[in-house]
Motif scaffolding. Structure first.
Motif, PDB file in Angstrom:
ATOM      1  N   MET A 157       0.846  -1.184   0.000  1.00  9.68           N
ATOM      2  CA  MET A 157       0.000   0.000   0.000  1.00  9.68           C
ATOM      3  C   MET A 157       0.886   1.240   0.000  1.00  9.68           C
ATOM      4  SD  MET A 157      -2.580  -1.165   2.975  1.00  9.68           S
ATOM      5  CE  MET A 157      -3.340  -2.773   2.891  1.00  9.68           C
ATOM      6  N   ALA A 158       0.621   2.113  -0.902  1.00 12.20           N
ATOM      7  CA  ALA A 158       1.410   3.343  -0.940  1.00 12.20           C
ATOM      8  C   ALA A 158       0.993   4.243   0.222  1.00 12.20           C
ATOM      9  CB  ALA A 158       1.220   4.042  -2.271  1.00 12.20           C
ATOM     10  N   ARG A 159       1.521   5.443   0.248  1.00 16.01           N
ATOM     11  CA  ARG A 159       1.238   6.353   1.354  1.00 16.01           C
ATOM     12  C   ARG A 159      -0.257   6.626   1.450  1.00 16.01           C
ATOM     13  NH1 ARG A 159       4.276  11.585  -0.080  1.00 16.01           N
ATOM     14  NH2 ARG A 159       2.936  11.314  -1.891  1.00 16.01           N
ATOM     15  N   ASP A 160      -0.736   6.814   2.677  1.00 15.87           N
ATOM     16  CA  ASP A 160      -2.120   7.237   2.844  1.00 15.87           C
ATOM     17  C   ASP A 160      -2.248   8.630   2.244  1.00 15.87           C
ATOM     18  OD1 ASP A 160      -2.774   4.900   4.041  1.00 15.87           O
ATOM     19  OD2 ASP A 160      -2.311   5.593   6.052  1.00 15.87           O
ATOM     20  N   GLN A 161      -3.294   8.816   1.473  1.00 17.03           N
ATOM     21  CA  GLN A 161      -3.443  10.036   0.662  1.00 17.03           C
ATOM     22  C   GLN A 161      -3.519  11.281   1.544  1.00 17.03           C
ATOM     23  OE1 GLN A 161      -3.867   9.412  -2.802  1.00 17.03           O
ATOM     24  NE2 GLN A 161      -3.598   7.261  -2.372  1.00 17.03           N
ATOM     25  N   ILE A 162      -3.228  12.427   0.928  1.00 18.31           N
ATOM     26  CA  ILE A 162      -3.229  13.654   1.726  1.00 18.31           C
ATOM     27  C   ILE A 162      -4.056  14.773   1.104  1.00 18.31           C
ATOM     28  CG2 ILE A 162      -1.175  13.420   3.182  1.00 18.31           C
ATOM     29  CD1 ILE A 162       0.518  14.311   0.904  1.00 18.31           C
ATOM     30  N   ASP A 163      -5.033  14.432   0.250  1.00 20.31           N
ATOM     31  CA  ASP A 163      -5.921  15.450  -0.319  1.00 20.31           C
ATOM     32  C   ASP A 163      -7.075  15.662   0.647  1.00 20.31           C
ATOM     33  OD1 ASP A 163      -7.921  16.846  -1.660  1.00 20.31           O
ATOM     34  OD2 ASP A 163      -7.368  16.033  -3.610  1.00 20.31           O
ATOM     35  N   MET A 164      -7.119  16.839   1.272  1.00 18.87           N
ATOM     36  CA  MET A 164      -8.090  17.051   2.344  1.00 18.87           C
ATOM     37  C   MET A 164      -9.314  17.877   1.898  1.00 18.87           C
ATOM     38  SD  MET A 164      -6.750  15.105   4.450  1.00 18.87           S
ATOM     39  CE  MET A 164      -7.622  15.264   6.013  1.00 18.87           C
ATOM     40  N   THR A 165      -9.649  17.815   0.614  1.00 18.57           N
ATOM     41  CA  THR A 165     -10.855  18.503   0.124  1.00 18.57           C
ATOM     42  C   THR A 165     -12.100  17.788   0.635  1.00 18.57           C
ATOM     43  OG1 THR A 165      -9.595  18.726  -1.936  1.00 18.57           O
ATOM     44  CG2 THR A 165     -11.904  19.425  -1.978  1.00 18.57           C
ATOM     45  N   PRO A 166     -12.998  18.478   1.356  1.00 16.40           N
ATOM     46  CA  PRO A 166     -14.224  17.799   1.796  1.00 16.40           C
ATOM     47  C   PRO A 166     -15.106  17.446   0.592  1.00 16.40           C
ATOM     48  CG  PRO A 166     -13.884  19.849   3.006  1.00 16.40           C
ATOM     49  CD  PRO A 166     -12.923  19.860   1.861  1.00 16.40           C
ATOM     50  N   LEU A 167     -15.737  16.296   0.670  1.00 21.10           N
ATOM     51  CA  LEU A 167     -16.585  15.842  -0.439  1.00 21.10           C
ATOM     52  C   LEU A 167     -18.002  16.376  -0.282  1.00 21.10           C
ATOM     53  CD1 LEU A 167     -15.268  12.204  -0.389  1.00 21.10           C
ATOM     54  CD2 LEU A 167     -14.902  13.831  -2.240  1.00 21.10           C
ATOM     55  N   GLN A 168     -18.590  16.773  -1.390  1.00 21.57           N
ATOM     56  CA  GLN A 168     -19.952  17.313  -1.354  1.00 21.57           C
ATOM     57  C   GLN A 168     -20.970  16.331  -1.914  1.00 21.57           C
ATOM     58  OE1 GLN A 168     -20.363  20.101   0.275  1.00 21.57           O
ATOM     59  NE2 GLN A 168     -18.147  20.282   0.472  1.00 21.57           N
ATOM     60  N   SER A 169     -20.590  15.549  -2.937  1.00 22.69           N
ATOM     61  CA  SER A 169     -21.605  14.713  -3.595  1.00 22.69           C
ATOM     62  C   SER A 169     -21.028  13.368  -4.017  1.00 22.69           C
ATOM     63  CB  SER A 169     -22.142  15.435  -4.836  1.00 22.69           C
ATOM     64  OG  SER A 169     -21.156  15.398  -5.858  1.00 22.69           O
ATOM     65  N   ARG A 170     -21.927  12.412  -4.195  1.00 20.62           N
ATOM     66  CA  ARG A 170     -21.547  11.086  -4.680  1.00 20.62           C
ATOM     67  C   ARG A 170     -20.848  11.188  -6.036  1.00 20.62           C
ATOM     68  NH1 ARG A 170     -24.640   8.092  -7.982  1.00 20.62           N
ATOM     69  NH2 ARG A 170     -24.551   5.812  -8.022  1.00 20.62           N
ATOM     70  N   ASP A 171     -21.241  12.180  -6.846  1.00 21.53           N
ATOM     71  CA  ASP A 171     -20.627  12.348  -8.163  1.00 21.53           C
ATOM     72  C   ASP A 171     -19.111  12.499  -8.070  1.00 21.53           C
ATOM     73  OD1 ASP A 171     -23.156  12.270  -9.152  1.00 21.53           O
ATOM     74  OD2 ASP A 171     -23.303  14.418  -9.598  1.00 21.53           O
ATOM     75  N   GLU A 172     -18.634  13.129  -6.992  1.00 18.71           N
ATOM     76  CA  GLU A 172     -17.186  13.302  -6.834  1.00 18.71           C
ATOM     77  C   GLU A 172     -16.485  11.958  -6.610  1.00 18.71           C
ATOM     78  OE1 GLU A 172     -16.039  17.004  -4.374  1.00 18.71           O
ATOM     79  OE2 GLU A 172     -18.113  16.583  -3.850  1.00 18.71           O
ATOM     80  N   LEU A 173     -17.168  11.055  -5.933  1.00 20.16           N
ATOM     81  CA  LEU A 173     -16.600   9.724  -5.701  1.00 20.16           C
ATOM     82  C   LEU A 173     -16.476   8.972  -7.025  1.00 20.16           C
ATOM     83  CD1 LEU A 173     -18.630   8.627  -2.529  1.00 20.16           C
ATOM     84  CD2 LEU A 173     -16.554  10.015  -2.664  1.00 20.16           C
ATOM     85  N   VAL A 174     -17.515   9.109  -7.848  1.00 17.37           N
ATOM     86  CA  VAL A 174     -17.508   8.479  -9.171  1.00 17.37           C
ATOM     87  C   VAL A 174     -16.413   9.115 -10.027  1.00 17.37           C
ATOM     88  CG1 VAL A 174     -18.866   8.019 -11.254  1.00 17.37           C
ATOM     89  CG2 VAL A 174     -19.967   7.936  -8.997  1.00 17.37           C
TER      90      VAL A 174
END
Length: 456
Positions: A1-18
């Motif tokens: 497993m590579a490093r645990d990610q560090i992008d801390m943008t809060p998610l707003q919608s399921r579309d972003e996960l897709v």
């Protein structure tokens, strides 16, 4: 497993996960091959597990590797727990029992995989030999009990170790006693992802049989050819398995997101701290209903971390991960990427592989998955033996690699890396069966010779 990610943008919608998954789509010219392999460190004198601490421990090994390579250290609470190659993209990380993992950089050919592997092994040897450490290329530690194995100082593993016994019999064994080799491959569209996912899920038990390499537990035959594969059948079935829904109409990135939203989480990482949220779903977190962080929403980092704790036979991230093979000695490692690249990166071979598996029912796929750890090539899909199917897949992989036509400086194509699998098919026996014969014959009922014969 590579490093645990560090992008801390809060998610707003399921579309972003897709969209995060969709961002993996690439043109074939940009397709790469990633190979990850784990190997078990042992003390050259006495064949004992290697602790993290001390002048000859895993921590010292990583510090030596850092000085040699100049890679960035990955730290947790003052302990070095991995290394990261900022320029090439490769990483070295620790699995829970000290298994040493190389997550290879994304490369264009299996020749480059082989070069990367040989360089890595030379580097590791340079540091490990003076420390009296060797590495074993088997799917499972052949002699040690769970209790003997040291725990690496990584917060996520403490959380997982506590949770595993609640959800399956073998999760702790999976964490501390097994090793795998994985291949990560790209897709050019959603439809291409779905086709490659279905073909590779269906054929994962074939790879398991070809690479079966874990017939011993605590010094004795365990009744299986791949006990590592058996372990995954009872580790945590909420996050593992043959994902039958992926073969249903409507499969795509959105369907994977809906699956992942309902898989229980292990942890949430904030700064250096791992917060134990084991058992609660990502969906609840997404809705602000996580008891540990009430009202908080997940970040893209949380999502990427969560996707890396789902363990089906093939895992979708921004690429597809083939997860069915036991760890093997170094000479056989490049055979895994060669096998899957030959099947999945050549259109004619991919079509032929789909023709091979498209009529299999979910029940048939599950049955072969259940039988392969014990029976290997003698397991069946319908009325066909896995051995015949493996032989056919190997022929398709050969043809695919020949058509790909990626030549090394001697003018040889990538099909040469399938030679170890050709030999296995010619003999009709999996590596585990060969090992069991040695145990019954020249090894005289001892597995200790494995530490010489299957060391890196």
């Amino acid at each position: 497993m590579a490093r645990d990610q560090i992008d801390m943008t809060p998610l707003q919608s399921r579309d972003e996960l897709v969209a995060w998954l969709e961002a993996g789509v690439k043109p074939p010219s940009a397709f790469r091959i990633g190979t990850e392999h784990e190997k078990t460190p042992f003390t050259l004198s006495g064949h004992h597990p290697v602790p993290y601490e001390g002048a000859k421990g895993i921590g010292a090994l990583l510090e030596g590797m850092q000085l040699l390579l100049g890679w960035e250290p990955i730290m947790e609470h003052g302990n070095i727990i991995g290394l990261y190659d900022v320029t090439g993209g490769g990483a070295i990380s620790l699995e829970p029992g000290g298994q040493f993992e190389l997550s290879g950089a994304p490369v264009e050919t299996v020749h480059q995989t082989q070069s990367e592997l040989m360089a890595h092994l030379a580097q590791v040897r340079e540091i490990a030999s003076p420390l009296g450490i060797g590495f074993l290329g088997l799917g499972m530690t052949p002699t040690w009990s769970r209790e003997e194995i040291p725990v690496m100082p990584k917060g996520r593993y403490r959380i997982m170790s506590n949770y595993m016994p609640k959800v399956g019999r073998y999760g702790v064994d999976m964490m501390y006693r097994t090793c795998t080799v994985q291949t990560n491959l790209d897709f050019r569209s959603e439809a291409d992802m779905v086709k490659k996912l279905r073909v590779s899920v269906a054929l994962q038990p074939i790879a398991t049989a070809l690479f079966a390499n874990s017939p011993f537990t605590e010094g004795k035959p365990n009744g299986f050819l791949s006990f590592r594969s058996e372990i995954w059948r009872d580790t945590d079935n909420a996050r593992a398995g043959m994902i039958p829904w992926a073969f249903e109409d409507g499969m795509g990135f959105e369907r994977w997101v809906d699956y992942a939203l309902d898989v229980p989480m292990y942890f949430i990482k904030r700064g250096d701290e791992y917060i134990d949220v084991a058992g609660s779903s990502f969906r609840a977190f997404f809705d602000g209903r996580n008891n540990s962080l009430p009202g908080q929403r997940p970040t893209l980092s949380d999502w990427a971390n969560h996707l890396s704790t789902i363990f089906p036979e093939v895992r979708l991230k921004r690429y597809l991960e083939m997860r069915g093979a036991d760890g093997v000695p170094w000479g056989r490692l490049p055979a895994l990427p060669a096998f899957w690249v030959g099947l999945l990166y050549d259109n004619a071979s991919l079509d032929a592989a789909w023709d091979l598996v498209k009529t299999w029912t979910a029940a048939e796929r599950q049955a072969v998955r259940d039988d392969v750890p014990r029976l290997g090539f003698k397991a069946k899909v319908g009325n066909r033996y896995v051995f015949e199917i493996a032989k056919e897949c190997l022929a398709l992989a050969h043809a695919g690699l020949r058509r790909r036509g990626r030549l090394d400086h001697f003018g040889r194509d990538e099909s040469r890396y399938l030679e170890p699998l050709d030999r296995i098919i010619e003999s009709g026996r999996s590596p585990a069966e060969e090992m069991l014969d040695k145990f019954a014959g020249p090894w005289r009922g001892s597995v200790e010779p494995a530490y010489d014969e299957y060391a890196f």
